[in-house]
Design a protein around this motif. Structure first.
Motif, PDB file in Angstrom:
ATOM      1  N   LEU A   1     -13.282   6.435  -4.069  1.00 59.05           N
ATOM      2  CA  LEU A   1     -11.849   6.214  -3.872  1.00 59.05           C
ATOM      3  C   LEU A   1     -11.227   7.496  -3.345  1.00 59.05           C
ATOM      4  O   LEU A   1     -11.469   8.580  -3.885  1.00 59.05           O
ATOM      5  N   ALA A   2     -10.443   7.364  -2.277  1.00 60.66           N
ATOM      6  CA  ALA A   2      -9.688   8.491  -1.723  1.00 60.66           C
ATOM      7  C   ALA A   2      -8.217   8.121  -1.725  1.00 60.66           C
ATOM      8  O   ALA A   2      -7.854   7.003  -1.351  1.00 60.66           O
TER       9      ALA A   2
ATOM     10  N   TYR B   1     -19.723  11.518  -0.852  1.00 61.39           N
ATOM     11  CA  TYR B   1     -19.645  10.300  -0.052  1.00 61.39           C
ATOM     12  C   TYR B   1     -18.212   9.933   0.327  1.00 61.39           C
ATOM     13  O   TYR B   1     -18.002   8.989   1.089  1.00 61.39           O
ATOM     14  N   VAL B   2     -17.222  10.656  -0.171  1.00 62.57           N
ATOM     15  CA  VAL B   2     -15.827  10.269   0.014  1.00 62.57           C
ATOM     16  C   VAL B   2     -15.227  10.895   1.264  1.00 62.57           C
ATOM     17  O   VAL B   2     -14.243  10.406   1.795  1.00 62.57           O
TER      18      VAL B   2
ATOM     19  N   SER C   1     -15.800   7.410   6.373  1.00 65.61           N
ATOM     20  CA  SER C   1     -15.627   7.797   4.971  1.00 65.61           C
ATOM     21  C   SER C   1     -14.347   7.202   4.402  1.00 65.61           C
ATOM     22  O   SER C   1     -13.397   6.910   5.140  1.00 65.61           O
ATOM     23  N   PRO C   2     -14.278   7.036   3.084  1.00 73.74           N
ATOM     24  CA  PRO C   2     -13.033   6.568   2.464  1.00 73.74           C
ATOM     25  C   PRO C   2     -11.834   7.463   2.776  1.00 73.74           C
ATOM     26  O   PRO C   2     -10.716   6.963   2.942  1.00 73.74           O
TER      27      PRO C   2
ATOM     28  N   MET D   1     -10.386   6.523   6.134  1.00 77.58           N
ATOM     29  CA  MET D   1      -9.688   5.245   6.122  1.00 77.58           C
ATOM     30  C   MET D   1      -8.376   5.333   5.350  1.00 77.58           C
ATOM     31  O   MET D   1      -7.378   4.711   5.735  1.00 77.58           O
ATOM     32  N   ALA D   2      -8.339   6.118   4.285  1.00 76.77           N
ATOM     33  CA  ALA D   2      -7.074   6.325   3.574  1.00 76.77           C
ATOM     34  C   ALA D   2      -6.074   7.025   4.482  1.00 76.77           C
ATOM     35  O   ALA D   2      -4.879   6.690   4.503  1.00 76.77           O
ATOM     36  N   GLU D   3      -6.551   7.996   5.252  1.00 74.87           N
ATOM     37  CA  GLU D   3      -5.689   8.717   6.197  1.00 74.87           C
ATOM     38  C   GLU D   3      -5.156   7.782   7.270  1.00 74.87           C
ATOM     39  O   GLU D   3      -3.973   7.842   7.645  1.00 74.87           O
ATOM     40  N   ALA D   4      -6.016   6.895   7.776  1.00 77.05           N
ATOM     41  CA  ALA D   4      -5.602   5.966   8.823  1.00 77.05           C
ATOM     42  C   ALA D   4      -4.537   4.997   8.319  1.00 77.05           C
ATOM     43  O   ALA D   4      -3.520   4.763   8.992  1.00 77.05           O
ATOM     44  N   TYR D   5      -4.758   4.429   7.154  1.00 74.89           N
ATOM     45  CA  TYR D   5      -3.786   3.476   6.616  1.00 74.89           C
ATOM     46  C   TYR D   5      -2.506   4.178   6.160  1.00 74.89           C
ATOM     47  O   TYR D   5      -1.430   3.575   6.172  1.00 74.89           O
ATOM     48  N   ALA D   6      -2.611   5.452   5.775  1.00 75.89           N
ATOM     49  CA  ALA D   6      -1.409   6.222   5.454  1.00 75.89           C
ATOM     50  C   ALA D   6      -0.520   6.365   6.683  1.00 75.89           C
ATOM     51  O   ALA D   6       0.703   6.489   6.571  1.00 75.89           O
TER      52      ALA D   6
END
Length: 741
Positions: free
Chosen positions: A362-363, A394-395, A531-532, A535-540
């Motif tokens: 989780l990131a 892995y994150v 990496s998570p 993807m967290a950065e992209a959706y942010a």
């Protein structure tokens, strides 16, 4: 004198030689250390003269290595990092208790403030005593000479240099004396004493008086009491022998010697010395943790060091940069929130156990700043693979964590959705999307200067089929719909959109073509490893209404004096229209509000997207509120980190018959976000009222209404209502102004 009591002739001669040598020492000091004298003690005069001529006249006193600290977003210490010999915090003399200063001077060099670089009385006493005993029994070095020795040892670049700095020879003493004279000529006595107390080794891996005070007694050097000061002062003679954590009895005995000496010199009264000698050492040992392993956020901490090691402003090479980070006495201020980190850890480990043949991750990223609030994974940091430990992160992206993790599956559809909206395709654009379709690669436009695609391939749906538009095709994650949408906008635009939103599509080893090996017709289905954190950065980016901010683990670096030497401001740019991001949020909120991930609904508006890869090697859920974005992932991985399928395994105590992002990754996201949203102010997304097709959540298949009256009642069943109340079930099935989303 009876013959039996007479000294042998060679011992008498030796004493005479020593007396002559000491006399010559006086002359050497007066003459500015220009005359070699050690030849009289058996050392080659010519060789020593040559060595003396090669010596610099001044001793370079480099900055002492100091340990650095990594702090969390609140300024609390997350980790301490240092190299061997660098577990030190330098403090000025004014921050060292006066009794500590008096104790060290009493036992090591009580005439320190009265003599020059050489204590002639002490040296003469030591020379005679050592000659009489055929060895080194007593030291006669002044504190300044001791500082020279410690400095040469600390700055030694090779084992030979380190050994030369410790040789029990008169040649070394001569070298020390010459350097000591230079030190006393260049610096005050207080400076020398300060430097000495900060350089000295105090056993158990501790250097300098401040760390010694903290380590053994849990106090600062300014708060040391006589009993404590006596113990520490006694240790410098032999830090290993008098280390109280190894030999308390020897440490007590040595402490008492110091107390007696302090009483003899009237530093403390005899009565007080005797009283203190009867007491225990009073230890309160505070163990120093070096590195990231035992911290509250080990993989975030490790990521910080890897991230900074790539900042060329911190040194010419990665080794130089890491050396600075571990010896510079720096304060590295980070973005991690330890409380949020604990929530993330609990969420991941509740669903993926550390010995499972899978990685749970989780990131968590803050939109609008890029601040990384937490990164967590199911396998703890360590080298015991049988216990499920790993040093692979892995994150984070492979270039930082050494692990190229997992394909992202349908979470990549957001990039095609964004590219389509930016190209002017309305939200109600529809395609008939059958369960299986065959596609011709040559019909997909690629990037300029890239070779054309070739060949045919078949795509299947794993969810719904039939007529779909951007709302229903996305919420139902329809593969054949998205391949048709990507065929219309081309592959390059989604590919470039992904990169602009923070996805690293460049192989770290640089062997891919200009646009990356991921530039293929089915890019939209998430075939690229990612990496998570990416993807967290992209959706942010969507959560921040199209403002992309690079993920940021560090905000600033302070030097040992707390001066800012490097700032890391948020690096943000608008990569899509705000209305495009608003439209994406309007589409994706339906995944949580009545969609596949409805079980993860929060107390405020949220949006997200599921993802499942081919062969079910990984499942994803990436979601966000306007204030926080998080990416959850479970990737099949054996103990060696090689990808394997999830189906047929027991993960987190549950047997997986059929893997899905909504069923397995989304609960990780939900467990964390349901805690986080308790501390978030309520904030809704902006409705994309100006985007064509907004609110049209289903495809109209009925013929248009030809009646002049009663045509507005559609709504819930997808009718063509233009003035009715529209859908009220949370899915926004109304078509037109009457639809309620």
């Amino acid at each position: 004198m009876p013959r039996s009591e007479r000294l042998p002739a060679h011992r008498v001669l030796s004493h005479l030689v020593v007396m002559v040598a000491v006399s010559l020492v006086l002359g050497v000091v007066v003459a500015g250390l220009a005359i070699p004298f050690a030849g009289l003690a058996g050392v080659g005069t010519q060789n020593l003269s040559k060595a003396m001529e090669d010596l610099p006249k001044a001793l370079d006193t480099e900055r002492l290595p100091e340990r650095s600290v990594i702090t969390d977003v609140h300024g609390d210490v997350l980790a301490t990092i240092y190299e061997d010999g660098g577990n030190r915090v330098y403090v000025p003399l004014r921050q060292i208790s006066r009794i500590m200063v008096k104790a060290i001077v009493s036992i090591e060099d009580y005439r320190f403030y009265e003599h020059g670089p050489l204590d002639l009385k002490g040296t003469l006493r030591a020379l005679i005593t050592n000659q009489a005993n055929d060895g080194v029994v007593q030291g006669g070095s002044s504190i300044t000479q001791q500082l020279v020795k410690l400095t040469l040892q600390q700055q030694a670049g090779t084992e030979e240099e380190a050994a030369a700095a410790s040789d029990d020879t008169y040649a070394r003493k001569f070298n020390e004396l010459r350097y000591a004279a230079a030190l006393e000529d260049a610096h005050s006595k207080d400076w020398i004493l300060e430097r000495y107390l900060n350089t000295a080794y105090f056993g158990d891996g501790v250097y300098g008086i401040q760390m010694a005070a903290r380590h053994y007694f849990g106090v600062n050097a300014s708060k040391l009491k006589p009993k404590q000061a006596a113990m520490l002062a006694g240790m410098v003679k032999n830090p290993t022998k008098y280390d109280p954590t190894n030999s308390e009895d020897a440490s007590v005995e040595r402490r008492n010697v110091v107390l007696d000496r302090m009483a003899e010199l009237n530093v403390i009264s005899r009565e007080k010395a005797e009283k203190l000698k009867e007491q225990s050492l009073g230890l309160d040992v505070q163990n120093s943790q070096n590195g990231c392993v035992s911290t509250a956020a080990p993989f975030f901490c490790d990521f910080v060091l890897d991230w900074l090691s790539k900042d060329t402003r911190l040194g010419a090479t990665p080794e130089d940069r890491m050396h600075l980070l571990k010896t510079g006495g720096l304060t590295i201020q980070t973005t991690v929130d330890v409380g949020m980190q604990a929530v993330a850890d609990n969420a991941v480990r509740a669903h993926v156990f550390q010995r499972d043949q899978a990685i749970g991750a989780l990131a968590v990223v803050e939109p609008g700043t890029g601040n990384i609030k937490a990164i967590a994974q199911s396998r703890p940091m360590g080298r015991n693979k049988r216990a499920g430990q790993t040093y692979l992160n892995y994150v984070v992206p492979q270039k930082f964590g050494d692990s190229q993790c997992c394909q992202a599956g349908s979470t990549f559809k957001i990039f095609t959705l964004a590219a389509a909206l930016e190209s002017g395709i309305p939200l109600d654009k529809s395609f008939n999307s059958p369960p299986t379709m065959e596609f011709d690669s040559s019909e997909f436009a690629t990037c300029p200067d890239s070779p054309p695609f070739g060949g045919t391939f078949e795509i299947k749906n794993s969810t719904s089929s039939g007529p779909m538009n951007l709302y229903s095709g996305t919420r139902n994650s329809v593969n054949t719909f998205y391949m048709q949408l990507e065929k219309e906008v081309g592959v390059c635009k989604p590919f470039e959109m992904a990169k602009s939103m923070g996805v690293d599509l460049t192989n770290p080893n640089g062997d891919r073509n200009a646009n990356g090996a991921e530039l293929i017709p089915n890019f939209t289905l998430g075939t690229a490893p990612v990496s998570p954190l990416e993807m967290a950065e992209a959706y942010a980016t969507v959560a921040a209404r199209g403002l992309h901010c690079n993920s940021r683990p560090v905000t600033a670096i302070l030097d040992a004096r707390k001066n800012v030497i490097r700032e890391y401001a948020s690096s943000c740019s608008q990569v899509m229209e705000q209305t495009t991001a608003d439209a994406i949020s309007d589409v994706l909120r339906g995944v949580i509000e009545g969609g596949f991930a409805s079980a993860q609904a929060l107390d405020q508006p949220a949006a997200g997207k599921t993802g499942t890869t081919t062969s079910a090697t990984a499942v994803w859920f990436v979601g966000y509120t306007p204030q926080l974005a998080a990416a959850a992932m479970i990737g099949g991985a054996n103990s060696a980190g090689q990808p394997i399928g999830l189906e047929g395994q027991t993960i987190g105590g549950n047997y997986i018959y059929s893997a899905s992002g909504s069923g397995f990754a989304a609960p990780i996201w939900g467990d964390a976000m349901k805690v986080y949203d308790d501390n978030l102010d309520y904030q809704d997304f902006v409705y994309p009222s100006t985007v064509p097709g907004a609110g049209t959540t289903v495809v109209v298949t009925k013929p248009p209404c030809k009646k002049k009256k009663n045509c507005g009642g559609g709504g819930n069943d997808g009718g063509d209502g233009t003035g009715g109340t529209g859908g009220t079930d949370g899915n926004g099935h109304g078509h037109g102004p009457g639809g309620v989303h």
